[in-house]
Motif scaffolding. Structure first.
Motif, mmCIF file in Angstrom:
data_model
loop_
_atom_site.group_PDB
_atom_site.id
_atom_site.type_symbol
_atom_site.label_atom_id
_atom_site.label_comp_id
_atom_site.label_asym_id
_atom_site.label_seq_id
_atom_site.Cartn_x
_atom_site.Cartn_y
_atom_site.Cartn_z
ATOM 1 N N VAL A 258 -7.005 5.834 6.913
ATOM 2 C CA VAL A 258 -6.858 6.508 5.628
ATOM 3 C C VAL A 258 -8.188 7.194 5.356
ATOM 4 C CG1 VAL A 258 -6.241 6.199 3.195
ATOM 5 C CG2 VAL A 258 -5.280 4.653 4.928
ATOM 6 N N GLY A 259 -8.358 8.370 5.932
ATOM 7 C CA GLY A 259 -9.665 9.025 5.867
ATOM 8 C C GLY A 259 -10.680 8.179 6.611
ATOM 9 N N ARG A 260 -11.758 7.814 5.894
ATOM 10 C CA ARG A 260 -12.803 7.005 6.533
ATOM 11 C C ARG A 260 -12.516 5.519 6.457
ATOM 12 N NH1 ARG A 260 -17.341 11.127 4.461
ATOM 13 N NH2 ARG A 260 -16.353 10.943 2.440
ATOM 14 N N LYS B 248 -7.929 5.805 -0.789
ATOM 15 C CA LYS B 248 -8.278 7.220 -0.640
ATOM 16 C C LYS B 248 -9.563 7.560 -1.389
ATOM 17 C CE LYS B 248 -3.403 8.532 -0.426
ATOM 18 N NZ LYS B 248 -2.331 9.177 -1.220
ATOM 19 N N SER B 249 -9.695 7.036 -2.596
ATOM 20 C CA SER B 249 -10.924 7.335 -3.336
ATOM 21 C C SER B 249 -12.125 6.646 -2.714
ATOM 22 C CB SER B 249 -10.776 6.942 -4.817
ATOM 23 O OG SER B 249 -10.139 7.984 -5.524
ATOM 24 N N VAL C 195 -12.391 -1.922 3.570
ATOM 25 C CA VAL C 195 -11.306 -2.078 4.537
ATOM 26 C C VAL C 195 -10.095 -2.625 3.796
ATOM 27 C CG1 VAL C 195 -10.614 -3.156 6.717
ATOM 28 C CG2 VAL C 195 -13.032 -2.798 6.222
ATOM 29 N N GLY C 196 -8.941 -2.023 3.979
ATOM 30 C CA GLY C 196 -7.726 -2.530 3.355
ATOM 31 C C GLY C 196 -7.070 -3.573 4.250
ATOM 32 N N VAL C 197 -6.439 -4.571 3.620
ATOM 33 C CA VAL C 197 -5.723 -5.599 4.374
ATOM 34 C C VAL C 197 -4.354 -5.797 3.741
ATOM 35 C CG1 VAL C 197 -5.731 -7.988 5.189
ATOM 36 C CG2 VAL C 197 -7.916 -6.771 4.877
ATOM 37 N N GLY C 198 -3.307 -5.653 4.554
ATOM 38 C CA GLY C 198 -1.951 -5.806 4.028
ATOM 39 C C GLY C 198 -0.998 -6.243 5.115
ATOM 40 N N PHE D 265 0.855 -1.187 0.000
ATOM 41 C CA PHE D 265 0.000 0.000 0.000
ATOM 42 C C PHE D 265 0.892 1.239 0.000
ATOM 43 C CE2 PHE D 265 -3.044 -3.080 1.665
ATOM 44 C CZ PHE D 265 -4.227 -2.705 1.038
ATOM 45 N N GLY D 266 0.762 2.061 -1.003
ATOM 46 C CA GLY D 266 1.524 3.305 -1.073
ATOM 47 C C GLY D 266 0.607 4.476 -0.801
ATOM 48 N N VAL D 267 0.428 4.793 0.470
ATOM 49 C CA VAL D 267 -0.477 5.896 0.825
ATOM 50 C C VAL D 267 0.300 7.206 0.902
ATOM 51 C CG1 VAL D 267 -2.153 6.751 2.500
ATOM 52 C CG2 VAL D 267 -1.953 4.291 2.090
#
Ligand SMILES: *Cc1c(COP(=O)(O)O)cnc(C)c1O
Length: 733
Positions: free
Chosen positions: A227-229, A151-152, A161-164, A129-131
């Motif tokens: 990451v925001g919401r 982000k979008s 939900v992101g998972v990494g 993930f490159g935030v």
């Protein structure tokens, strides 16, 4: 006493000072605690980066824009002083209010549209993930894409939900020695220092997951980045229950050999799904960003077998109907493959739960189930467990259908169930605030919230040429200053001669055509194509009437000797007296360097060997800042270019003999720079390159709405997520 003296006196009162500092620190930490700080902007300097930088500009650079490290390094006195000195108090208040308003907003696009997904969100799995550059858990475009996706999703209010994995040593920091050889360092970071918090289960205890394989068990703790919401869950094996080797399992991204890789992927997929469950999150849809996380689908199927008594075929069908798979790799060799023994040693516990014997397990990752020689391919597994599959550009979709046609032997090419969703970039992250302000003046109110709508961009054609050119020039001036400082500092640090350092301090020329090239130095991207013939380059660069300057940056994978040679080549050309201070290589490319380059260059060069650039996204960042692309017709550019919104190198033709293809592409590249790019850039009327500016405006009108990540995530929502979750869509606008 005047009001001002009064305030100064108050500031000197230790009690008042310390209360104030405590309050400020709390506000700044709240801001830093959500990566939203990195992309929101209220205009007029009220944005996260401006606020943090102002506190201590030198430290901001030294920490590579890390607000946590910045704040940790300032005591209360220093903080209060900095805020008083810069008059930032109001800006900080406004920023915190902006964060609250964003988190509480109820008028997002997905609000009221996403149906059951509000209860059972999309789980988006990715190995990187490159935030932001301060959270170094990405290596290149795949990661930046995943960051932009989060982000979008957040901006659109889509429940996701992101998972990494959390890589404590990240990818690597790149330096170059005096001969231009890449050296790699791996500074370790503690997730707690990065503002991440432990994920807790419903009882409030920190979540732990365990994934068993035949040789042991992998334990992991789970961190959360906001990451925001959107929540991003990151698994980290550096816990006491693990042996020393397993503790380092998640230390580095793409670091070890196959055994390490399969364990990382086991943790990402299986452990990731378990982490969601432990955190009380029931995903309604799985999105596998590249095949690395495909074991998640097996875990999901095993649960259905165990909990619902389904057969493996029924379970596979159920899981596949709710799984989306995005493939990114247009060459067979680029797909993860594991030896059968390795797969059996790691997947047997899962296979048993699924009721699969060894052959049946291995068959899931083989194109030809009967072929015992065939390795186990993560992409094949993902293709079997996802009913909705896409490549990342129109062309890449076609290439993927051909590449995997064997899996559907009875079907014609166009019936192969692989489509495409072209990648995009996150506008608020990559568009310079100044350009945004300029566009605010002509585009309809609220345009940035409808960036996916072609209509809002049409007014860009009416931009005032002079105002546009002035903004462009300002962005380029800033970039030139950045490049001079960074290149000369690097040269000094590696002990280069005073002459070289001096030349770099004076490098570039704000009035000369500035070309940029930055991306991973994978060999197919041909970073040194422009340098193939130095006499031709000399003519382009040193033409007294129409000079040109070039800035390069990029990392090569530590094991990619070919890529490292390219880096050295670019470095050496930059030390040739003809090109010193004119062709420049910056080290340690990352999201921050990329953001700066794509904002300031006139032309962004991309010359991959077609069709190997699945999409490419860096050129899309350039569009948003009014630069022009000059690219091979590959990836996104093959569908974006319309003849007037940038430049094409060649005509998209490919040749079997890659030497011949390289030679032809080089010739086409030199020709387009000499005969099209330069004449357009240097032909001025009242000091303005009107035709050039026409292309810039055309870029806004024809490209910006398509190649941003709001459009991309909406496409995923409407075309994949909603149907997978059974959400009916009355009106998706
Ligand atoms: C945008 C970006 C990329 C993507 O580059 P492409 O090669 O054009 O896909 C890679 N790395 C970084 C750091 C980026 O910011």
């Amino acid at each position: 006493m005047t009001g001002r003296d009064d305030m100064d006196a108050k500031r000197r009162d230790p009690k008042v000072r310390s209360d104030e500092a405590t309050r400020l620190r709390a506000q700044l930490e709240e801001l830093a605690g959500n990566l939203f700080w990195s992309w929101f902007s209220k205009g007029t300097g009220v944005d996260g980066a401006t606020i943090f930088r102002a506190l201590d500009p030198a430290r901001w650079e030294a920490t590579n824009h890390d607000p946590h490290a910045l704040l940790d390094g300032m005591d209360d006195d220093a903080l209060a002083d900095a805020v008083a000195r810069t008059g930032l108090e109001r800006a900080i208040d406004e920023a915190v209010r902006a964060l609250h308003a964003y988190l509480d907003a109820e008028d997002s696009w997905a609000e009221g549209r996403a149906g059951t997904l509000h209860r059972e969100p999309i789980a988006y799995f990715s190995a990187e993930f490159g935030v932001h550059e301060s959270l170094a858990i990405y290596s290149g475009g795949l990661g930046v894409l995943a960051g932009d996706h989060l982000k979008s999703a957040s901006d659109l209010g889509l429940p996701l939900v992101g998972v990494g994995l959390f890589y404590r040593e990240g990818y690597f920091r790149q330096a170059l020695d005096g001969e231009g050889r890449q050296t790699e360092t791996y500074p370790a970071v503690d997730p707690a220092d990065e503002g991440l918090s432990p994920v807790r289960d419903l009882a409030g205890a920190p979540v732990r997951v365990a994934v068993e394989h035949e040789e042991g068990t992998i334990h992991a703790q789970v961190w959360e980045a906001r990451v925001g919401r959107v929540r991003l869950l990151l698994l980290d094996t550096d816990v006491e229950e693990n042996d020393a080797e397993t503790r380092r399992l998640t230390a580095r991204l793409y670091g070890g050999g196959h055994a390490m890789r399969i364990r990382q992927e086991l943790l990402l997929g299986v452990g990731g799904l378990r982490a969601l469950e432990a955190a009380g999150i029931r995903p309604g849809v799985l999105h596998l960003n590249e095949g690395h996380s495909a074991f998640a689908a097996l875990e999901a199927a095993a649960r259905r077998v165990e909990r619902e008594g389904l057969s493996i075929e029924e379970a596979r069908h159920e899981v596949a109907s709710r799984t989306i798979f995005t493939t990114h790799t247009p060459v067979p060799a680029g797909h993860d493959r594991f030896e059968p023994e390795l797969v059996l040693a790691h997947l047997r516990p899962l296979a048993e739960r699924l009721g699969l014997d060894d052959d049946a397990l291995l068959a899931l990752g083989r194109v030809d189930a009967e072929d015992e020689e065939e390795t186990f391919c993560m992409t094949v597994l993902a293709l079997r467990f996802a009913h909705r599959v896409n490549g990342v550009s129109f062309l890449h979709g076609r290439v993927s259908r051909e590449m995997w046609a064997e899996l559907w032997p009875a079907r014609k090419r166009h019936e192969i169930p692989i489509g495409h969703v072209t990648n995009g970039v996150h506008l608020p992250t990559f568009m310079a605030p100044r350009m945004r302000t300029l566009l605010d003046g002509v585009l309809p109110t609220g345009w940035a919230h409808r960036a996916w709508d072609p209509e809002v961009w049409q007014a860009a054609l009416e931009l005032d040429d002079r105002a546009l050119w002035e903004i462009r020039h300002g962005l380029k001036r800033d970039l030139c200053a950045f490049v001079r400082l960074r290149a000369s500092t690097e040269a000094r640090e590696r002990g280069e001669s005073a002459e070289v350092v001096a030349a770099l301090e004076e490098a570039l020329d704000e009035d000369a055509l500035l070309v940029g090239f930055a991306r991973r130095f994978a060999t197919y991207k041909r970073a040194a194509l422009l340098l193939k013939d130095l006499d031709a380059l000399d003519e382009l660069v040193n033409d007294p009437e129409r000079p040109m300057r070039v800035v390069f940056a990029g990392k090569a994978h530590p094991k990619d000797e070919g890529g490292k040679k390219l880096i050295q080549r670019v470095f050496e050309v930059g030390r040739d007296p003809r090109f010193l201070g004119k062709v420049i290589l910056l080290s340690d490319y990352d999201i921050g360097v990329g953001r700066g380059l794509t904002r300031g260059v006139d032309v962004w060069l991309n010359n991959p060997r077609r069709p190997l650039e699945a999409s490419g996204t860096s050129g899309q960042k350039v569009v948003l800042n009014g630069g022009l692309n000059c690219s091979i017709l590959d990836g996104w550019w093959a569908e974006g270019w319309d003849g007037e919104n940038g430049f094409a190198i060649g005509d998209g033709e490919v040749h079997k003999d890659i030497r011949l293809q390289d030679a032809r592409d080089h010739e086409a590249l030199v020709a387009v720079l000499r005969d099209e790019v330069k004449p357009l850039f240097y032909t001025r009327e009242h000091g303005l390159p009107l035709e050039w500016l026409h292309r810039v405006k055309r870029g806004f009108a024809t490209l910006a709405w398509r190649f941003n990540s709001d459009r991309m995530v909406r496409d995923y929502a409407v075309g994949s997520y909603f149907p997978a979750a059974g959400v009916q869509l009355a009106d998706h606008r």
